[in-house]
Design a protein around this motif. Structure first.
Motif, PDB file in Angstrom:
ATOM      1  N   ARG A  69       0.846  -1.213   0.000  1.00 61.09           N
ATOM      2  CA  ARG A  69       0.000   0.000   0.000  1.00 61.09           C
ATOM      3  C   ARG A  69       0.869   1.246   0.000  1.00 61.09           C
ATOM      4  NH1 ARG A  69      -3.303   2.954  -1.971  1.00 61.09           N
ATOM      5  NH2 ARG A  69      -4.523   4.340  -0.669  1.00 61.09           N
ATOM      6  N   LEU A  70       1.919   1.258   0.816  1.00 61.04           N
ATOM      7  CA  LEU A  70       2.825   2.414   0.817  1.00 61.04           C
ATOM      8  C   LEU A  70       3.455   2.573  -0.559  1.00 61.04           C
ATOM      9  CD1 LEU A  70       4.180   4.762   2.287  1.00 61.04           C
ATOM     10  CD2 LEU A  70       5.968   3.168   3.003  1.00 61.04           C
ATOM     11  N   LEU A  71       3.856   1.480  -1.189  1.00 56.32           N
ATOM     12  CA  LEU A  71       4.434   1.562  -2.533  1.00 56.32           C
ATOM     13  C   LEU A  71       3.467   2.237  -3.498  1.00 56.32           C
ATOM     14  CD1 LEU A  71       6.592   0.856  -4.671  1.00 56.32           C
ATOM     15  CD2 LEU A  71       5.413  -1.330  -4.967  1.00 56.32           C
ATOM     16  N   CYS A  72       2.207   1.864  -3.482  1.00 55.28           N
ATOM     17  CA  CYS A  72       1.215   2.479  -4.371  1.00 55.28           C
ATOM     18  C   CYS A  72       1.104   3.985  -4.129  1.00 55.28           C
ATOM     19  CB  CYS A  72      -0.156   1.828  -4.185  1.00 55.28           C
ATOM     20  SG  CYS A  72      -0.245   0.148  -4.827  1.00 55.28           S
ATOM     21  N   ILE A  73       1.122   4.379  -2.869  1.00 57.27           N
ATOM     22  CA  ILE A  73       1.042   5.804  -2.531  1.00 57.27           C
ATOM     23  C   ILE A  73       2.305   6.532  -3.023  1.00 57.27           C
ATOM     24  CG2 ILE A  73       0.994   7.453  -0.617  1.00 57.27           C
ATOM     25  CD1 ILE A  73      -0.771   5.342   0.876  1.00 57.27           C
ATOM     26  N   LEU A  74       3.480   5.926  -2.824  1.00 58.58           N
ATOM     27  CA  LEU A  74       4.721   6.549  -3.302  1.00 58.58           C
ATOM     28  C   LEU A  74       4.688   6.713  -4.818  1.00 58.58           C
ATOM     29  CD1 LEU A  74       7.463   4.775  -1.146  1.00 58.58           C
ATOM     30  CD2 LEU A  74       6.316   6.962  -0.717  1.00 58.58           C
ATOM     31  N   GLN A  75       4.185   5.715  -5.520  1.00 59.98           N
ATOM     32  CA  GLN A  75       4.097   5.806  -6.983  1.00 59.98           C
ATOM     33  C   GLN A  75       3.134   6.907  -7.412  1.00 59.98           C
ATOM     34  OE1 GLN A  75       3.180   1.665  -7.772  1.00 59.98           O
ATOM     35  NE2 GLN A  75       5.321   1.199  -8.228  1.00 59.98           N
ATOM     36  N   GLN A  76       2.062   7.104  -6.654  1.00 56.91           N
ATOM     37  CA  GLN A  76       1.120   8.191  -6.972  1.00 56.91           C
ATOM     38  C   GLN A  76       1.770   9.549  -6.710  1.00 56.91           C
ATOM     39  OE1 GLN A  76      -2.001   7.939  -8.483  1.00 56.91           O
ATOM     40  NE2 GLN A  76      -1.611  10.132  -8.705  1.00 56.91           N
ATOM     41  N   ILE A  77       2.540   9.658  -5.633  1.00 54.90           N
ATOM     42  CA  ILE A  77       3.254  10.908  -5.351  1.00 54.90           C
ATOM     43  C   ILE A  77       4.221  11.207  -6.502  1.00 54.90           C
ATOM     44  CG2 ILE A  77       4.968  12.015  -3.852  1.00 54.90           C
ATOM     45  CD1 ILE A  77       3.623  10.485  -1.486  1.00 54.90           C
ATOM     46  N   GLU A  78       4.953  10.196  -6.959  1.00 55.26           N
ATOM     47  CA  GLU A  78       5.868  10.391  -8.096  1.00 55.26           C
ATOM     48  C   GLU A  78       5.105  10.912  -9.313  1.00 55.26           C
ATOM     49  OE1 GLU A  78       9.314   7.000  -7.387  1.00 55.26           O
ATOM     50  OE2 GLU A  78       7.530   6.446  -8.533  1.00 55.26           O
ATOM     51  N   LYS A  79       3.972  10.295  -9.604  1.00 52.15           N
ATOM     52  CA  LYS A  79       3.153  10.708 -10.747  1.00 52.15           C
ATOM     53  C   LYS A  79       2.681  12.152 -10.565  1.00 52.15           C
ATOM     54  CE  LYS A  79      -0.769   8.892 -13.364  1.00 52.15           C
ATOM     55  NZ  LYS A  79      -1.792   7.860 -13.379  1.00 52.15           N
ATOM     56  N   ASP A  80       2.198  12.476  -9.358  1.00 48.65           N
ATOM     57  CA  ASP A  80       1.704  13.826  -9.066  1.00 48.65           C
ATOM     58  C   ASP A  80       2.801  14.874  -9.212  1.00 48.65           C
ATOM     59  OD1 ASP A  80      -0.749  12.670  -8.505  1.00 48.65           O
ATOM     60  OD2 ASP A  80      -0.562  12.883  -6.319  1.00 48.65           O
ATOM     61  N   LEU A  81       4.050  14.471  -8.975  1.00 53.41           N
ATOM     62  CA  LEU A  81       5.181  15.406  -9.058  1.00 53.41           C
ATOM     63  C   LEU A  81       5.862  15.369 -10.428  1.00 53.41           C
ATOM     64  CD1 LEU A  81       6.715  15.051  -5.482  1.00 53.41           C
ATOM     65  CD2 LEU A  81       5.260  16.879  -6.384  1.00 53.41           C
ATOM     66  N   GLY A  82       5.203  14.759 -11.410  1.00 54.29           N
ATOM     67  CA  GLY A  82       5.680  14.862 -12.784  1.00 54.29           C
ATOM     68  C   GLY A  82       6.443  13.681 -13.340  1.00 54.29           C
ATOM     69  N   ARG A  83       6.515  12.596 -12.601  1.00 47.67           N
ATOM     70  CA  ARG A  83       7.233  11.443 -13.137  1.00 47.67           C
ATOM     71  C   ARG A  83       6.345  10.694 -14.127  1.00 47.67           C
ATOM     72  NH1 ARG A  83      10.727   6.777 -10.086  1.00 47.67           N
ATOM     73  NH2 ARG A  83      11.105   5.532 -11.939  1.00 47.67           N
ATOM     74  N   LEU A  84       6.898  10.436 -15.289  1.00 46.82           N
ATOM     75  CA  LEU A  84       6.185   9.714 -16.336  1.00 46.82           C
ATOM     76  C   LEU A  84       6.839   8.357 -16.537  1.00 46.82           C
ATOM     77  CD1 LEU A  84       6.001  12.635 -18.914  1.00 46.82           C
ATOM     78  CD2 LEU A  84       4.202  11.902 -17.327  1.00 46.82           C
ATOM     79  N   PRO A  85       6.078   7.390 -17.023  1.00 46.07           N
ATOM     80  CA  PRO A  85       6.705   6.105 -17.353  1.00 46.07           C
ATOM     81  C   PRO A  85       7.789   6.328 -18.406  1.00 46.07           C
ATOM     82  CG  PRO A  85       4.304   5.949 -17.483  1.00 46.07           C
ATOM     83  CD  PRO A  85       4.643   7.397 -17.292  1.00 46.07           C
ATOM     84  N   ARG A  86       8.912   5.668 -18.248  1.00 52.05           N
ATOM     85  CA  ARG A  86      10.057   5.862 -19.151  1.00 52.05           C
ATOM     86  C   ARG A  86      10.439   4.553 -19.801  1.00 52.05           C
ATOM     87  NH1 ARG A  86      12.436  11.285 -19.059  1.00 52.05           N
ATOM     88  NH2 ARG A  86      11.406  12.216 -17.297  1.00 52.05           N
ATOM     89  N   GLU A  87      11.025   4.684 -20.982  1.00 50.49           N
ATOM     90  CA  GLU A  87      11.585   3.516 -21.650  1.00 50.49           C
ATOM     91  C   GLU A  87      12.804   3.025 -20.870  1.00 50.49           C
ATOM     92  OE1 GLU A  87      10.763   1.987 -24.689  1.00 50.49           O
ATOM     93  OE2 GLU A  87       8.918   3.136 -24.678  1.00 50.49           O
ATOM     94  N   SER A  88      13.673   3.956 -20.478  1.00 48.88           N
ATOM     95  CA  SER A  88      14.929   3.610 -19.830  1.00 48.88           C
ATOM     96  C   SER A  88      14.759   3.495 -18.328  1.00 48.88           C
ATOM     97  CB  SER A  88      15.983   4.679 -20.140  1.00 48.88           C
ATOM     98  OG  SER A  88      17.118   4.498 -19.331  1.00 48.88           O
ATOM     99  N   ARG A  89      15.167   2.362 -17.782  1.00 53.57           N
ATOM    100  CA  ARG A  89      15.092   2.149 -16.338  1.00 53.57           C
ATOM    101  C   ARG A  89      15.995   3.129 -15.591  1.00 53.57           C
ATOM    102  NH1 ARG A  89      16.824  -3.362 -13.169  1.00 53.57           N
ATOM    103  NH2 ARG A  89      16.248  -2.602 -11.131  1.00 53.57           N
ATOM    104  N   TRP A  90      17.116   3.505 -16.179  1.00 52.93           N
ATOM    105  CA  TRP A  90      18.108   4.337 -15.501  1.00 52.93           C
ATOM    106  C   TRP A  90      18.091   5.782 -15.980  1.00 52.93           C
ATOM    107  CZ3 TRP A  90      19.305   1.601 -11.545  1.00 52.93           C
ATOM    108  CH2 TRP A  90      19.412   0.219 -11.649  1.00 52.93           C
ATOM    109  N   GLY A  91      17.019   6.214 -16.630  1.00 53.63           N
ATOM    110  CA  GLY A  91      16.950   7.564 -17.178  1.00 53.63           C
ATOM    111  C   GLY A  91      16.714   8.626 -16.115  1.00 53.63           C
ATOM    112  N   PRO A  92      16.823   9.897 -16.524  1.00 49.20           N
ATOM    113  CA  PRO A  92      16.583  11.003 -15.597  1.00 49.20           C
ATOM    114  C   PRO A  92      15.122  11.016 -15.144  1.00 49.20           C
ATOM    115  CG  PRO A  92      16.837  11.827 -17.844  1.00 49.20           C
ATOM    116  CD  PRO A  92      17.131  10.356 -17.878  1.00 49.20           C
TER     117      PRO A  92
END
Length: 175
Positions: A69-92
């Motif tokens: 559950r915490l992981l899901c919330i962290l992923q939503q925070i990332e999304k809310d702060l502008g993180r988009l799915p990326r092709e590169s695992r190690w990208g900016p």
């Protein structure tokens, strides 16, 4: 039951420090989670392809949620702060939130590995973690955070003077 959880924060796009502060604010608003302490900020060279340097920190949480559950919330925070799915695992990325350790627990499922699988290799995570919890033991390797850090070869990681991040190490109290 409440557990102590250590979450790594990182950013290497845009106003890195402002993004970390926004992530910290979002963490503080999660029901069933209390932010206890924050490490100093550390700047590090990126892992992977050429890209801007990262700003990193670790936050100690008291958490009454299950790890997934915490992981899901962290992923939503990332999304809310502008993180988009990326092709590169190690990208900016504008923000990266990782569960590093969960009070001696081991979580192994397809979407979450705790302790973080690369923690023992990454000075940019161990330096701030050691500032908060040098004595905490890695539940798989059986070594303290301080011992793991002492075993690492030098890496390009240095303390970073903050302008917006809370004074460190911060102990958060109710206001």
């Amino acid at each position: 039951m409440n557990s102590t959880v250590y979450v790594g924060l990182g950013s290497n796009e845009g106003d890195r420090e402002a993004r970390l502060v926004s992530a910290l604010d979002a963490l503080a608003r999660i029901d069933a989670v209390a932010v206890l302490r924050c490490s100093s900020l550390f700047e590090s060279a990126p892992v992977g392809p050429p890209q801007p340097r990262y700003l990193n920190a670790v936050v100690e949480l008291e958490c009454a949620l299950p790890a997934q559950r915490l992981l899901c919330i962290l992923q939503q925070i990332e999304k809310d702060l502008g993180r988009l799915p990326r092709e590169s695992r190690w990208g900016p990325r504008p923000i990266d939130l990782d569960i590093l350790l969960w009070e001696g627990e081991i979580v192994a499922d397809p979407h979450l590995q705790v302790p973080h699988l690369e923690l023992h290799k990454r000075r940019f995570a161990l330096e701030p973690l050691a500032e908060l919890a040098p004595e905490v033991t890695h539940p798989v390797l059986g070594l303290s955070v301080a011992q793991l850090l002492a075993q690492l070869d030098p890496q390009d990681v240095q303390r970073h003077e903050s302008t917006q991040w809370p004074e460190t190490p911060l102990t958060v109290t109710e206001s």
